[in-house]
Design a protein around this motif. Structure first.
Motif, PDB file in Angstrom:
ATOM      1  N   SER A   1       0.830  -1.212   0.000  1.00 36.97           N
ATOM      2  CA  SER A   1       0.000   0.000   0.000  1.00 36.97           C
ATOM      3  C   SER A   1       0.859   1.254   0.000  1.00 36.97           C
ATOM      4  CB  SER A   1      -0.927  -0.006   1.220  1.00 36.97           C
ATOM      5  OG  SER A   1      -0.172  -0.076   2.421  1.00 36.97           O
ATOM      6  N   SER A   2       1.975   1.213   0.724  1.00 33.97           N
ATOM      7  CA  SER A   2       2.872   2.377   0.723  1.00 33.97           C
ATOM      8  C   SER A   2       3.528   2.569  -0.639  1.00 33.97           C
ATOM      9  CB  SER A   2       3.944   2.202   1.794  1.00 33.97           C
ATOM     10  OG  SER A   2       3.363   2.132   3.088  1.00 33.97           O
ATOM     11  N   LEU A   3       3.856   1.457  -1.295  1.00 36.53           N
ATOM     12  CA  LEU A   3       4.439   1.561  -2.623  1.00 36.53           C
ATOM     13  C   LEU A   3       3.506   2.276  -3.592  1.00 36.53           C
ATOM     14  CD1 LEU A   3       6.214  -1.854  -3.419  1.00 36.53           C
ATOM     15  CD2 LEU A   3       7.208   0.420  -3.629  1.00 36.53           C
ATOM     16  N   PHE A   4       2.261   1.847  -3.651  1.00 40.97           N
ATOM     17  CA  PHE A   4       1.319   2.437  -4.595  1.00 40.97           C
ATOM     18  C   PHE A   4       0.940   3.862  -4.202  1.00 40.97           C
ATOM     19  CE2 PHE A   4       0.632  -2.057  -5.624  1.00 40.97           C
ATOM     20  CZ  PHE A   4       0.728  -1.994  -7.009  1.00 40.97           C
ATOM     21  N   ALA A   5       1.127   4.194  -2.933  1.00 40.40           N
ATOM     22  CA  ALA A   5       0.839   5.562  -2.494  1.00 40.40           C
ATOM     23  C   ALA A   5       2.083   6.446  -2.557  1.00 40.40           C
ATOM     24  CB  ALA A   5       0.297   5.550  -1.066  1.00 40.40           C
ATOM     25  N   SER A   6       3.209   5.871  -3.078  1.00 41.51           N
ATOM     26  CA  SER A   6       4.471   6.620  -3.222  1.00 41.51           C
ATOM     27  C   SER A   6       4.974   7.159  -1.890  1.00 41.51           C
ATOM     28  CB  SER A   6       4.307   7.770  -4.236  1.00 41.51           C
ATOM     29  OG  SER A   6       3.932   7.280  -5.504  1.00 41.51           O
ATOM     30  N   ARG A   7       4.864   6.333  -0.842  1.00 42.10           N
ATOM     31  CA  ARG A   7       5.343   6.756   0.485  1.00 42.10           C
ATOM     32  C   ARG A   7       6.694   6.133   0.850  1.00 42.10           C
ATOM     33  NH1 ARG A   7      -0.260   6.118   2.039  1.00 42.10           N
ATOM     34  NH2 ARG A   7       0.215   4.082   2.954  1.00 42.10           N
ATOM     35  N   GLN A   8       7.381   5.526  -0.101  1.00 43.90           N
ATOM     36  CA  GLN A   8       8.718   4.960   0.069  1.00 43.90           C
ATOM     37  C   GLN A   8       8.798   4.009   1.278  1.00 43.90           C
ATOM     38  OE1 GLN A   8      11.303   8.446   0.200  1.00 43.90           O
ATOM     39  NE2 GLN A   8      11.849   8.118  -1.948  1.00 43.90           N
ATOM     40  N   PRO A   9       8.174   2.881   1.196  1.00 38.36           N
ATOM     41  CA  PRO A   9       8.286   1.920   2.298  1.00 38.36           C
ATOM     42  C   PRO A   9       9.707   1.354   2.377  1.00 38.36           C
ATOM     43  CG  PRO A   9       7.239   0.894   0.422  1.00 38.36           C
ATOM     44  CD  PRO A   9       7.389   2.344   0.064  1.00 38.36           C
ATOM     45  N   LYS A  10      10.042   0.819   3.533  1.00 39.64           N
ATOM     46  CA  LYS A  10      11.376   0.252   3.747  1.00 39.64           C
ATOM     47  C   LYS A  10      11.264  -1.260   3.955  1.00 39.64           C
ATOM     48  CE  LYS A  10      13.409   4.390   5.846  1.00 39.64           C
ATOM     49  NZ  LYS A  10      14.083   4.937   7.046  1.00 39.64           N
ATOM     50  N   ILE A  11      12.022  -2.005   3.160  1.00 39.48           N
ATOM     51  CA  ILE A  11      12.181  -3.427   3.423  1.00 39.48           C
ATOM     52  C   ILE A  11      13.633  -3.648   3.825  1.00 39.48           C
ATOM     53  CG2 ILE A  11      10.381  -4.079   1.793  1.00 39.48           C
ATOM     54  CD1 ILE A  11      12.503  -4.915  -0.170  1.00 39.48           C
ATOM     55  N   SER A  12      13.876  -4.620   4.657  1.00 44.34           N
ATOM     56  CA  SER A  12      15.192  -4.810   5.264  1.00 44.34           C
ATOM     57  C   SER A  12      15.855  -6.072   4.726  1.00 44.34           C
ATOM     58  CB  SER A  12      15.079  -4.896   6.787  1.00 44.34           C
ATOM     59  OG  SER A  12      14.489  -3.719   7.307  1.00 44.34           O
ATOM     60  N   LEU A  13      17.153  -5.985   4.548  1.00 44.34           N
ATOM     61  CA  LEU A  13      17.961  -7.110   4.084  1.00 44.34           C
ATOM     62  C   LEU A  13      18.942  -7.472   5.192  1.00 44.34           C
ATOM     63  CD1 LEU A  13      18.960  -5.528   0.634  1.00 44.34           C
ATOM     64  CD2 LEU A  13      16.807  -6.654   1.197  1.00 44.34           C
ATOM     65  N   TYR A  14      18.883  -8.675   5.673  1.00 44.87           N
ATOM     66  CA  TYR A  14      19.800  -9.166   6.700  1.00 44.87           C
ATOM     67  C   TYR A  14      20.612 -10.316   6.111  1.00 44.87           C
ATOM     68  CZ  TYR A  14      16.915  -6.556  10.037  1.00 44.87           C
ATOM     69  OH  TYR A  14      16.244  -5.569  10.711  1.00 44.87           O
ATOM     70  N   TYR A  15      21.928 -10.234   6.226  1.00 47.99           N
ATOM     71  CA  TYR A  15      22.761 -11.314   5.705  1.00 47.99           C
ATOM     72  C   TYR A  15      24.002 -11.476   6.579  1.00 47.99           C
ATOM     73  CZ  TYR A  15      25.469  -7.471   3.627  1.00 47.99           C
ATOM     74  OH  TYR A  15      26.203  -6.335   3.440  1.00 47.99           O
ATOM     75  N   SER A  16      24.498 -12.703   6.649  1.00 42.47           N
ATOM     76  CA  SER A  16      25.691 -13.008   7.433  1.00 42.47           C
ATOM     77  C   SER A  16      26.928 -12.807   6.562  1.00 42.47           C
ATOM     78  CB  SER A  16      25.643 -14.453   7.939  1.00 42.47           C
ATOM     79  OG  SER A  16      26.872 -14.803   8.542  1.00 42.47           O
ATOM     80  N   ASN A  17      27.862 -12.007   7.035  1.00 37.37           N
ATOM     81  CA  ASN A  17      29.096 -11.756   6.304  1.00 37.37           C
ATOM     82  C   ASN A  17      30.268 -12.516   6.917  1.00 37.37           C
ATOM     83  OD1 ASN A  17      29.655 -10.488   3.908  1.00 37.37           O
ATOM     84  ND2 ASN A  17      30.660  -8.744   4.858  1.00 37.37           N
TER      85      ASN A  17
END
Length: 387
Positions: free
Chosen positions: A108-124
């Motif tokens: 819903s935030s994407l289509f409303a152009s509100r720049q939602p945040k998704i998170s990427l977690y990875y082991s280095n």
């Protein structure tokens, strides 16, 4: 002189056939090491690495992102988790290497152009796995935003060319020279296997000389050579040289002939490099024994030198980015010059003159025994072996 060398070489061949250490370290272990590393990385890159997902949005858009992530060659979505804590504990248990967190309301935030945040977690902890999965996760995130932008612009009546220009104003044309597959096997096996072969050459050379002292046969050996150190060393190490050179060429044929590793520099450059690698390794082993005429200590020094060579050869971390003192010390390791010649003249196909310093360095390593001839003769004729 030739007859004396021949008689000493025959004597050494009998020793090689009697002592199983030589068969093991000169033939069996090199063959095992070659097959081990080439089969360990036979896929070129790690594939189907386990990845988790925390999808709190549960929409068609989020499911599309997950399908795209699972479609990458290096990523394999193996589990869904109810929250971030569960996914984090899965990484700590080494069940997954990374996970994608999609919070509630992302679509819903994407289509409303509100720049939602998704998170990427990875082991280095594993640099290779971390870097590859980060690339996949980041690509999926960018594709998701681009997909929404594409749908929005189509609804507004933009053409496909206009959408493409807006979403990607600059198109990148990437070319990976000589290894377009980013095959780790081609990068690492061509350094690790020669380094281990050089280690065996260091150890066998010092072991061969040290056992003459240990078994109290050094005086008889030098008597056969007329107390001439050059004749004694040539006759004794000639069989080892021929065996190691044959093993080195078999390794090269297997990698560059059978496995078809790229070698724009040509076969003759490979053969010259193999010859210099064997001569420099045996010469360095003789030199170390001349400085430290002790079986135990000379083998220890050679082992340490070979191990440090893997760090300073520059195959995994560039030497110019190291401390200036270490950059200078790196020139004291034969593997460093072997790797530079391979990368310059074999892998990239540049002319001989571009690596003249490294060719000269391997030649110097091969000539180092000339500086310790008197020390070796004195040790063999006067020293008493101390365990």
């Amino acid at each position: 002189m030739i007859y004396k060398i021949y008689k000493i070489a025959l004597r050494e061949c009998r020793i090689l056939m009697i002592n199983p250490v030589y068969l093991t370290c000169m033939i069996v272990f090199p063959v095992i090491v070659t097959f081990f590393f080439t089969t360990l990385m036979n896929e070129g890159q790690p594939q189907e690495m386990p990845v988790g997902v925390v999808d709190l949005d549960k929409t068609s858009t989020s499911r599309n992102l997950i399908r795209r992530l699972d479609g990458f060659q290096t990523s394999n979505v193996v589990a869904y988790y109810p929250n971030v804590n569960e996914a984090r504990r899965a990484i700590q248990r080494n069940e997954i290497y990374a996970f994608l967190y999609i919070p509630n309301g992302t679509t819903s935030s994407l289509f409303a152009s509100r720049q939602p945040k998704i998170s990427l977690y990875y082991s280095n902890v594993s640099l290779t796995a971390g870097a590859l999965l980060f690339k996949d996760l980041k690509t999926v995130a960018l594709l998701g935003s681009a997909g929404v932008g594409q749908a929005t612009m189509r609804a507004k009546g933009f053409t496909d060319d206009q959408i493409k220009t807006f979403l990607q104003p600059i198109a990148l044309d990437l070319h990976m020279i000589n290894n377009p597959w980013a095959n780790y096997n081609m990068y690492l096996s061509t350094m690790l296997i020669p380094g281990i072969l050089m280690l065996f050459m260091f150890l066998i050379t010092t072991y061969t000389l040290g056992t003459e002292l240990k078994l109290k046969k050094s005086k008889n050996w030098f008597a056969m050579a007329g107390n001439n150190t050059i004749i004694a060393l040539t006759g004794k190490l000639l069989p080892e040289f021929l065996v190691f050179l044959s093993i080195f060429y078999v390794y090269m044929y297997y990698l560059f002939g059978y496995l078809q590793f790229p070698h724009p520099g040509g076969v003759w450059m490979l053969m010259l490099l193999g010859l210099l690698a064997v001569l420099s390794s045996i010469g360095f082993g003789i030199f170390i024994f001349g400085i430290v005429p002790s079986l135990r200590m000379s083998m220890s020094v050679c082992s340490l030198w070979a191990m440090l060579g893997f760090t300073t050869c520059g195959a995994t971390f560039p030497v110019f980015a190291m401390n200036p003192a270490i950059e200078g010390i790196a020139q004291l390791f034969p593997l460093r010059h072997y790797n530079m010649i391979f990368q310059t003249c074999v892998f990239n196909g540049f002319p001989f003159v571009d690596a003249w310093f490294n060719f000269m360095a391997l030649g110097i390593f091969a000539c180092l025994p000339l500086f310790v001839l008197k020390a070796i003769k004195r040790a063999m004729l006067t020293y008493i072996y101390i365990p």
